[in-house]
Scaffold this motif. Structure first.
Motif, PDB file in Angstrom:
ATOM      1  N   THR A 107      -7.501  12.973  -3.659  1.00 15.07           N
ATOM      2  CA  THR A 107      -7.479  13.891  -2.451  1.00 15.07           C
ATOM      3  C   THR A 107      -7.098  14.967  -1.380  1.00 15.07           C
ATOM      4  N   GLN A 108      -7.655  15.567  -0.824  1.00 11.60           N
ATOM      5  CA  GLN A 108      -7.621  16.939  -0.271  1.00 11.60           C
ATOM      6  C   GLN A 108      -7.353  16.506   1.098  1.00 11.60           C
ATOM      7  N   VAL A 109      -6.603  15.508   1.470  1.00 14.26           N
ATOM      8  CA  VAL A 109      -6.635  15.171   2.527  1.00 14.26           C
ATOM      9  C   VAL A 109      -6.644  15.941   4.229  1.00 14.26           C
TER      10      VAL A 109
ATOM     11  N   PHE B 228      -9.428  11.049   6.496  1.00 12.26           N
ATOM     12  CA  PHE B 228      -8.425  10.342   5.883  1.00 12.26           C
ATOM     13  C   PHE B 228      -9.557   9.966   4.025  1.00 12.26           C
ATOM     14  N   VAL B 229      -8.714   9.355   3.660  1.00 14.10           N
ATOM     15  CA  VAL B 229      -9.155   8.687   2.622  1.00 14.10           C
ATOM     16  C   VAL B 229      -8.817   7.368   2.202  1.00 14.10           C
ATOM     17  N   GLU B 230      -9.947   6.596   0.999  1.00 16.10           N
ATOM     18  CA  GLU B 230      -9.763   5.259   0.944  1.00 16.10           C
ATOM     19  C   GLU B 230      -9.827   4.737  -0.358  1.00 16.10           C
ATOM     20  N   HIS B 231      -9.259   3.450  -0.611  1.00 14.30           N
ATOM     21  CA  HIS B 231      -9.454   3.280  -1.861  1.00 14.30           C
ATOM     22  C   HIS B 231      -9.650   1.831  -2.160  1.00 14.30           C
ATOM     23  N   VAL B 232     -10.973   0.803  -2.717  1.00 15.82           N
ATOM     24  CA  VAL B 232     -10.669  -0.501  -2.149  1.00 15.82           C
ATOM     25  C   VAL B 232     -10.474  -1.053  -3.338  1.00 15.82           C
ATOM     26  N   GLU B 233     -10.379  -2.483  -3.295  1.00 18.37           N
ATOM     27  CA  GLU B 233      -9.665  -3.342  -4.546  1.00 18.37           C
ATOM     28  C   GLU B 233     -10.868  -4.652  -4.001  1.00 18.37           C
TER      29      GLU B 233
ATOM     30  N   PHE C 159       1.212  -1.383  -0.131  1.00 22.03           N
ATOM     31  CA  PHE C 159       0.113  -0.134  -0.018  1.00 22.03           C
ATOM     32  C   PHE C 159       0.881   0.934  -0.238  1.00 22.03           C
ATOM     33  N   TRP C 160       1.021   2.221  -1.328  1.00 23.13           N
ATOM     34  CA  TRP C 160       1.432   3.355  -1.228  1.00 23.13           C
ATOM     35  C   TRP C 160       0.506   4.718  -1.090  1.00 23.13           C
ATOM     36  N   ILE C 161       1.560   5.677  -1.621  1.00 17.16           N
ATOM     37  CA  ILE C 161       0.655   6.594  -1.517  1.00 17.16           C
ATOM     38  C   ILE C 161       1.249   7.159  -2.977  1.00 17.16           C
ATOM     39  N   ALA C 162       0.339   7.772  -4.003  1.00 16.99           N
ATOM     40  CA  ALA C 162       0.653   8.189  -5.314  1.00 16.99           C
ATOM     41  C   ALA C 162       0.334   9.803  -5.089  1.00 16.99           C
ATOM     42  N   PRO C 163       0.783  10.655  -5.131  1.00 17.60           N
ATOM     43  CA  PRO C 163       1.584  11.113  -6.639  1.00 17.60           C
ATOM     44  C   PRO C 163       2.796  10.305  -6.728  1.00 17.60           C
TER      45      PRO C 163
ATOM     46  N   THR D 267      -2.665  16.548  -0.619  1.00 17.18           N
ATOM     47  CA  THR D 267      -3.350  15.894  -1.540  1.00 17.18           C
ATOM     48  C   THR D 267      -2.574  14.901  -1.992  1.00 17.18           C
ATOM     49  N   VAL D 268      -3.155  13.161  -1.310  1.00 16.42           N
ATOM     50  CA  VAL D 268      -2.717  12.574  -2.195  1.00 16.42           C
ATOM     51  C   VAL D 268      -3.752  11.333  -2.653  1.00 16.42           C
TER      52      VAL D 268
END
Length: 312
Positions: free
Chosen positions: A262-264, A269-274, A66-70, A136-137
């Motif tokens: 997203t500007q956190v 927090f921000v979430e991403h589901v796979e 689990f990483w942070i983009a960009p 923003t991430v």
């Protein structure tokens, strides 16, 4: 949840529904090191343990991370070489969290839910901002997939120029991308990138994929990673509008998905589901006709399996 040793990783956790299993190391990470049918091949490639634990340098290790983009160095490469801070079952979900990262100021949490039957898995990634300023991430899911296969990115549905004049999606290249490299196949219905240990020059592509799935194909099985596509389109995503990317460099290959930028705010927090599914297969040839005949039905069945498991 069962404590096990896995390929040299002594403090690991195993989840199984009798058909499918996952193994997560707690020595570093969080990293999911195995996903596969019980007694079947691993969908992931695992690198030897011990080469980075406790150090201040990022180490791939293999499996899912689990990483942070960009992507940026040092922020994205904040080493996860310390033990996982929290490992616990919350109902039918395995919860994993690392300490707040010193470089990024974010805390990473992963929620892993294995369906009661079949191969369906839900992996939710949460980035919480512990800085005192907004950042923003994008939450970024990366899978180092098993060697000896190829990643498939489905193309958008073909429509004649006579019927549709606007572009279909971004296809993003990196400065090191060589479209003439033999590992690529730029098909009418699928773009594929194969892994080859003999080729050590990196290759990468990113796309905005409205179909919401990508696959990794090996001689024995198919691994499909699905996401919910953000309806705001490419403008909401990192890397010039990418929600899927694949990268290979000699001994390994990655299948990646990304959430919206997203500007956190501090404390938010921000979430991403796979979502993951597996299918046992014989060798699927790397051409559009074979992928249409054998992979497309698996992708369609994946939607049914995820709907049954998670109401997706």
């Amino acid at each position: 949840m069962e404590r096990v040793e896995f390929e040299g990783w002594k403090n690991s956790v195993r989840l199984s529904n009798g058909e499918t299993e996952l193994v997560v190391t707690t020595e570093v990470g969080p990293r999911i090191l195995r996903y596969g049918f019980v007694d079947g091949p691993n969908a992931f490639h695992v690198i030897e343990p011990g080469q980075g634990a406790g150090s201040d340098k990022f180490v791939p290790y293999g499996g899912h991370r689990f990483w942070i983009a960009p992507e940026a160095n040092p922020r994205s490469y904040d080493p996860d070489n310390v033990p996982v801070e929290t490992v616990e079952m919350r109902g039918d979900t395995l919860y994993l969290a690392n300490p707040v990262e010193k470089v990024s100021g974010f805390r990473k949490e992963i929620f892993v839910t294995l369906a009661g039957q079949g191969s369906a898995v839900k992996v939710a990634h949460r980035l919480t901002n512990h800085n005192v300023w907004p950042v923003t991430v994008s939450a970024w899911s990366l899978n180092i997939v098993a060697n000896g296969g190829y990643v498939v990115l489905p193309q958008e549905e073909f429509v004649s120029h006579d019927d549709y004049l606007l572009p279909a999606r971004p296809q993003v290249l990196w400065k090191f991308t060589d479209q003439a490299d033999p590992r690529w196949r730029w098909g009418k219905k699928y773009v594929t990138l194969a892994q080859s240990a003999a080729e050590d020059n990196p290759q990468k592509v990113g796309v905005y994929n409205t179909l919401g799935w990508s696959a990794h194909v090996t001689p024995e099985q198919v691994f499909i990673a699905s996401i919910d596509v953000d309806p705001r389109g490419p403008g909401a995503l990192p890397d010039w509008g990418c929600n899927y990317e694949t990268y290979t460099d000699g001994p390994f290959q990655e299948l990646e998905s990304l959430g919206p930028l997203t500007q956190v705010e501090p404390g938010e927090f921000v979430e991403h589901v796979e979502y993951w599914t597996l299918a046992k297969t014989a060798q699927i040839a790397n051409d559009d006709a074979s992928l249409d005949a054998h992979l497309a039905p698996i992708a369609a069945k994946t939607k049914q399996e995820l709907a049954a498991a998670f109401g997706r």
